[in-house]
Design a protein around this motif. Structure first.
Motif, PDB file in Angstrom:
ATOM      1  N   LEU A 139     -11.321   9.709  64.982  1.00 33.42           N
ATOM      2  CA  LEU A 139     -12.739   9.526  64.648  1.00 33.42           C
ATOM      3  C   LEU A 139     -13.173   8.069  64.799  1.00 33.42           C
ATOM      4  CD1 LEU A 139     -12.834  11.946  61.623  1.00 33.42           C
ATOM      5  CD2 LEU A 139     -14.086  12.237  63.740  1.00 33.42           C
ATOM      6  N   GLU A 140     -12.302   7.271  65.380  1.00 35.12           N
ATOM      7  CA  GLU A 140     -12.573   5.868  65.707  1.00 35.12           C
ATOM      8  C   GLU A 140     -12.867   5.010  64.479  1.00 35.12           C
ATOM      9  OE1 GLU A 140     -15.594   6.000  68.681  1.00 35.12           O
ATOM     10  OE2 GLU A 140     -14.341   7.076  70.094  1.00 35.12           O
ATOM     11  N   VAL A 141     -12.199   5.319  63.387  1.00 31.84           N
ATOM     12  CA  VAL A 141     -12.277   4.442  62.202  1.00 31.84           C
ATOM     13  C   VAL A 141     -10.857   4.087  61.743  1.00 31.84           C
ATOM     14  CG1 VAL A 141     -14.551   4.859  61.179  1.00 31.84           C
ATOM     15  CG2 VAL A 141     -12.719   6.521  60.825  1.00 31.84           C
ATOM     16  N   GLY A 142      -9.900   4.217  62.646  1.00 30.72           N
ATOM     17  CA  GLY A 142      -8.508   3.901  62.307  1.00 30.72           C
ATOM     18  C   GLY A 142      -8.322   2.452  61.888  1.00 30.72           C
ATOM     19  N   ASN A 143      -9.162   1.575  62.443  1.00 25.17           N
ATOM     20  CA  ASN A 143      -9.046   0.151  62.085  1.00 25.17           C
ATOM     21  C   ASN A 143      -9.501  -0.109  60.645  1.00 25.17           C
ATOM     22  OD1 ASN A 143     -11.681   0.833  62.810  1.00 25.17           O
ATOM     23  ND2 ASN A 143     -12.207  -1.300  63.232  1.00 25.17           N
ATOM     24  N   ARG A 144     -10.131   0.891  60.022  1.00 26.95           N
ATOM     25  CA  ARG A 144     -10.620   0.719  58.641  1.00 26.95           C
ATOM     26  C   ARG A 144      -9.792   1.564  57.660  1.00 26.95           C
ATOM     27  NH1 ARG A 144     -13.038  -2.990  57.169  1.00 26.95           N
ATOM     28  NH2 ARG A 144     -14.960  -2.235  56.208  1.00 26.95           N
ATOM     29  N   LYS A 145      -8.603   1.944  58.093  1.00 28.57           N
ATOM     30  CA  LYS A 145      -7.819   2.893  57.274  1.00 28.57           C
ATOM     31  C   LYS A 145      -7.453   2.347  55.895  1.00 28.57           C
ATOM     32  CE  LYS A 145      -3.185   1.823  59.080  1.00 28.57           C
ATOM     33  NZ  LYS A 145      -3.496   0.601  59.826  1.00 28.57           N
ATOM     34  N   ASP A 146      -7.315   1.027  55.779  1.00 32.41           N
ATOM     35  CA  ASP A 146      -6.926   0.458  54.486  1.00 32.41           C
ATOM     36  C   ASP A 146      -8.127  -0.008  53.655  1.00 32.41           C
ATOM     37  OD1 ASP A 146      -4.183   0.801  54.978  1.00 32.41           O
ATOM     38  OD2 ASP A 146      -4.173  -0.992  56.239  1.00 32.41           O
ATOM     39  N   ALA A 147      -9.323   0.212  54.194  1.00 34.79           N
ATOM     40  CA  ALA A 147     -10.511  -0.276  53.474  1.00 34.79           C
ATOM     41  C   ALA A 147     -10.901   0.689  52.352  1.00 34.79           C
ATOM     42  CB  ALA A 147     -11.668  -0.423  54.452  1.00 34.79           C
ATOM     43  N   MET A 148     -11.362   0.109  51.247  1.00 31.72           N
ATOM     44  CA  MET A 148     -11.857   0.954  50.145  1.00 31.72           C
ATOM     45  C   MET A 148     -13.255   1.447  50.529  1.00 31.72           C
ATOM     46  SD  MET A 148      -9.292   0.822  48.210  1.00 31.72           S
ATOM     47  CE  MET A 148      -9.661   1.537  46.623  1.00 31.72           C
ATOM     48  N   PRO A 149     -13.671   2.620  50.013  1.00 31.03           N
ATOM     49  CA  PRO A 149     -14.970   3.177  50.402  1.00 31.03           C
ATOM     50  C   PRO A 149     -16.143   2.209  50.212  1.00 31.03           C
ATOM     51  CG  PRO A 149     -13.707   4.809  49.243  1.00 31.03           C
ATOM     52  CD  PRO A 149     -12.910   3.541  49.188  1.00 31.03           C
ATOM     53  N   ALA A 150     -16.075   1.392  49.166  1.00 28.92           N
ATOM     54  CA  ALA A 150     -17.191   0.480  48.898  1.00 28.92           C
ATOM     55  C   ALA A 150     -17.361  -0.542  50.016  1.00 28.92           C
ATOM     56  CB  ALA A 150     -16.968  -0.241  47.570  1.00 28.92           C
ATOM     57  N   LEU A 151     -16.296  -0.757  50.817  1.00 29.62           N
ATOM     58  CA  LEU A 151     -16.356  -1.771  51.869  1.00 29.62           C
ATOM     59  C   LEU A 151     -16.660  -1.165  53.244  1.00 29.62           C
ATOM     60  CD1 LEU A 151     -13.279  -3.903  50.747  1.00 29.62           C
ATOM     61  CD2 LEU A 151     -15.686  -4.331  50.299  1.00 29.62           C
ATOM     62  N   LEU A 152     -16.867   0.160  53.269  1.00 35.50           N
ATOM     63  CA  LEU A 152     -17.173   0.816  54.544  1.00 35.50           C
ATOM     64  C   LEU A 152     -18.686   0.889  54.738  1.00 35.50           C
ATOM     65  CD1 LEU A 152     -14.689   3.846  54.256  1.00 35.50           C
ATOM     66  CD2 LEU A 152     -14.416   1.843  55.730  1.00 35.50           C
ATOM     67  N   SER A 153     -19.114   0.820  56.007  1.00 32.40           N
ATOM     68  CA  SER A 153     -20.544   1.018  56.283  1.00 32.40           C
ATOM     69  C   SER A 153     -20.853   2.510  56.127  1.00 32.40           C
ATOM     70  CB  SER A 153     -20.860   0.567  57.707  1.00 32.40           C
ATOM     71  OG  SER A 153     -20.257   1.463  58.622  1.00 32.40           O
ATOM     72  N   GLY A 154     -22.153   2.866  56.115  1.00 31.93           N
ATOM     73  CA  GLY A 154     -22.539   4.269  55.943  1.00 31.93           C
ATOM     74  C   GLY A 154     -21.912   5.164  57.004  1.00 31.93           C
ATOM     75  N   GLY A 155     -21.945   4.695  58.248  1.00 26.56           N
ATOM     76  CA  GLY A 155     -21.397   5.480  59.361  1.00 26.56           C
ATOM     77  C   GLY A 155     -19.885   5.630  59.245  1.00 26.56           C
ATOM     78  N   GLU A 156     -19.220   4.523  58.885  1.00 30.81           N
ATOM     79  CA  GLU A 156     -17.757   4.573  58.741  1.00 30.81           C
ATOM     80  C   GLU A 156     -17.357   5.529  57.619  1.00 30.81           C
ATOM     81  OE1 GLU A 156     -16.481   0.043  60.166  1.00 30.81           O
ATOM     82  OE2 GLU A 156     -17.040   0.429  58.082  1.00 30.81           O
ATOM     83  N   ALA A 157     -18.082   5.409  56.494  1.00 28.90           N
ATOM     84  CA  ALA A 157     -17.759   6.257  55.333  1.00 28.90           C
ATOM     85  C   ALA A 157     -17.951   7.733  55.699  1.00 28.90           C
ATOM     86  CB  ALA A 157     -18.635   5.883  54.148  1.00 28.90           C
TER      87      ALA A 157
END
Lengths: 237, 377
Positions: A139-157
């Motif tokens: 889903l092309e968000v593998g680079n954000r795998k360790d990010a907490m939800p609060a740090l994700l953009s709306g689209g990433e979340a």
């Protein structure tokens, strides 16, 4: 439009749902029939209080209908005394949920939000994490795998939430206003992604939406008014 | 995947802050337990220090702690000669206030005969009294150190040794002096008062009186039998060590003990309510997340585990911080805070039960959450 030879995943017959009794009785749904096949992406439209969420909840095994029959992936539901735990298991195995505000657990990072569903289904921690990372990469968000939800953009979340919904390869994906928190460009991307996933996983998608900009991304649009499925129309050729 | 641990880690600052608040409450509960124990232990220490088997006091009196008692000094010789008595010593008790280093010290003076029962049991620093006059052994809590000279009556006493945990039931630290010095201190009048008495021709009463005679009995002798023999002297009464201890706990410290006990009960109740409220609030704040968990197929045991594990962690950390805190500050309390391992263990048990019961409220709320709550923003 889905292939007529594809499997019937959702089959609702004469579904009614009443709340209360006597003068306070509310008919949320009245004799709704609905069939959705694998690979289909359909939308439930209608004003507030028309019964969209009630219908979504019945398909999602959250509430039972007052009358009518529900078949999900060829299995009759609510018949023969289904227990709460049986419904939970059905949700875990066969249904994925996508919410308006992603509803990721704030204390788990992106990959663990996805891995949790896999672990609940019985996968080992290692296996669950591997599969979660694969899904996030897809889903092309593998680079954000360790990010907490609060740090994700709306689209990433929302992509992480889609990964979670897909984790157990469900046959039914229920989406409640999946693009409401996204701008029109991202909403289009998310809907195209859902269409692609439905086709690849042989699943069907039922979405509640008010977002007119994405109507053309659905195979069929169902209009609900006063608890009745008034009409249906094909949207995509 | 341990959801409770992840949630705590995510909200670590808040969790630690809540635990700190709880730990202050736990520290107060433990302090009350320690004060309660200290009160009883101090009272019993004074009675147990002479390692006596028998207390001989004035007839009709419950002396020398519950009531005053005054008997002739010569009583010691009579008691020492009784069959079965291995040793006996005269002893006096009195509370004085003495000025020292610009402060007023409240001291519990114990006068004893050197070489006989009644003196300090273990001198932790310095030495015991070696001279007949003007030497003293003090409890460390008095603030006196070896070499200090303190004025009592018309004389100055040099502190030659220190003891620990020697206080009366009121918390006044003990100062041991010789019997002769203690008798002088009891009978000695200020010069003007003495002159007035002398002018009136009164000689005053004899200074050779003591509060009690304590006796040690041979191992093969019957203490009750010796006590019965003493009671045959009409002017004397006798109590065994067990009777003296029982009297002290029942009458002297009973009211204070019950007061602290009641307060401890209230504190424990308040703690239980506070813990229950914290856990309930923590759960209510997570209802949307719990609804999501239910919707994605989490079984009830996952949700129950999340709540119970967090409440036990909260209780355990609060208890541990509270214990550490009270162990760090207990020596700064004006009265002895005596914490036994059983107190900390009992509190841990109580907290565990309270946490589990309190999570019941949260679990009830969590299990009633409709998974549909997660849908619809």
């Amino acid at each position: 439009m889905a292939d007529p030879q594809s499997r019937l995943i959702i089959d609702l017959k004469a579904i009614s749902k009443h709340y209360g009794a006597g003068e306070t009785r509310v008919d949320a749904l009245r004799g709704v029939d609905l069939e959705v096949r694998s690979g289909e992406v359909v939308a439930l439209l209608g004003p507030s209080g028309s019964g969209k969420t009630t219908l979504l909840n019945i398909i999602g095994c959250i509430i039972d209908p007052t009358e009518g029959r529900v078949w999900l992936d060829g299995e009759p539901v609510y018949e023969n005394r289904w227990l709460r735990d049986d419904l939970r298991r059905l949700r875990l195995d066969k249904i994925g949920f996508i919410f308006q505000f992603h509803n990721l657990l704030p204390f788990l990072d992106a990959k663990d939000n996805v891995a949790l569903v896999l672990q609940l289904a019985g996968k080992s921690a290692g296996e669950a994490r591997r599969r979660a990372i694969e899904l996030l990469d897809y889903l092309e968000v593998g680079n954000r795998k360790d990010a907490m939800p609060a740090l994700l953009s709306g689209g990433e979340a929302q992509r992480v939430a889609i990964a979670r919904a897909l984790a157990n390869s469900p046959r039914i994906i229920l989406a409640d206003e999946p693009t409401a928190a996204l701008d029109s460009k991202r909403a289009g991307i998310v809907m195209d992604l859902l269409r692609k996933l439905a086709a690849e996983q042989d699943a069907c998608i039922v979405a509640v939406t008010h977002d007119e900009k994405i109507y053309d991304r659905f195979d069929r649009l169902f209009h609900l008014r006063d608890g009745r499925l008034e009409d249906q129309e094909g949207s995509k050729a | 995947m341990n959801l409770a641990y992840r949630d705590v880690r995510h909200n670590l600052f808040r969790f630690v802050l809540t635990c700190l608040g709880l730990s202050l409450l736990m520290a107060v509960v433990l302090a009350m337990m320690g004060i309660y124990n200290g009160l009883v232990a101090d009272a019993l220490n004074i009675v147990r220090a002479p390692q006596a088997d028998l207390w001989v006091v004035e007839a009709g009196r419950q002396g020398p702690f519950a009531e005053s008692s005054k008997i002739p000094g010569a009583t010691r010789d009579a008691v020492a000669r009784l069959h079965g008595v291995s040793d006996a010593g005269s002893i006096t008790y009195q509370t004085v206030e003495a000025a020292f280093a610009g402060k007023t010290l409240r001291l519990y003076i114990i006068g004893y005969e050197r070489g006989h029962p009644g003196g300090p049991d273990v001198v932790v620093e310095g030495r015991g009294i070696g001279q007949s006059h003007f030497e003293a052994v003090a409890d460390r809590k008095s603030g006196l150190v070896i070499g200090d000279r303190i004025a009592l009556g018309r004389n100055r006493f040099e502190v030659v040794g220190l003891v620990e945990d020697a206080m009366n039931s009121g918390g006044d630290p003990v100062l041991y002096v010789t019997l002769a010095d203690a008798q002088t201190l009891q009978s000695q009048l200020a010069p003007p008062a003495a002159r007035v008495l002398e002018a009136r021709g009164a000689t005053g009463e004899s200074g050779d009186t003591v509060a009690a005679v304590i006796a040690r009995v041979d191992a093969n002798a019957d203490v009750d039998s010796v006590a019965r023999t003493v009671r045959q002297w009409k002017h004397l009464s006798a109590m065994t060590q067990a009777e003296q201890e029982d009297l002290l706990v029942r009458s002297v410290v009973d009211r204070a003990r019950r007061q602290i006990g009641l307060f401890l009960g209230i504190l424990l109740t308040v703690s239980a309510v506070v813990i229950a409220l914290i856990i309930y609030t923590m759960t209510m704040e997570k209802l949307k997340q719990i609804a999501t968990l239910k919707l994605i197929g989490a079984p009830d045991r996952t949700i129950i585990g999340l709540i119970v594990q967090q409440s036990i962690a909260l209780g355990a950390v609060g208890w541990a911080f509270g214990l550490m805190l009270i162990l760090l500050i207990k020596d700064y309390f004006p009265r002895r805070v005596l914490l036994e391992p059983i107190n900390a263990t009992a509190l841990a048990g109580i907290i565990l039960v309270v946490c589990i019961l309190a999570s019941g409220l949260g679990i009830r709320a969590a299990l009633r959450v409709d998974p549909a709550t997660a849908i619809g923003g």
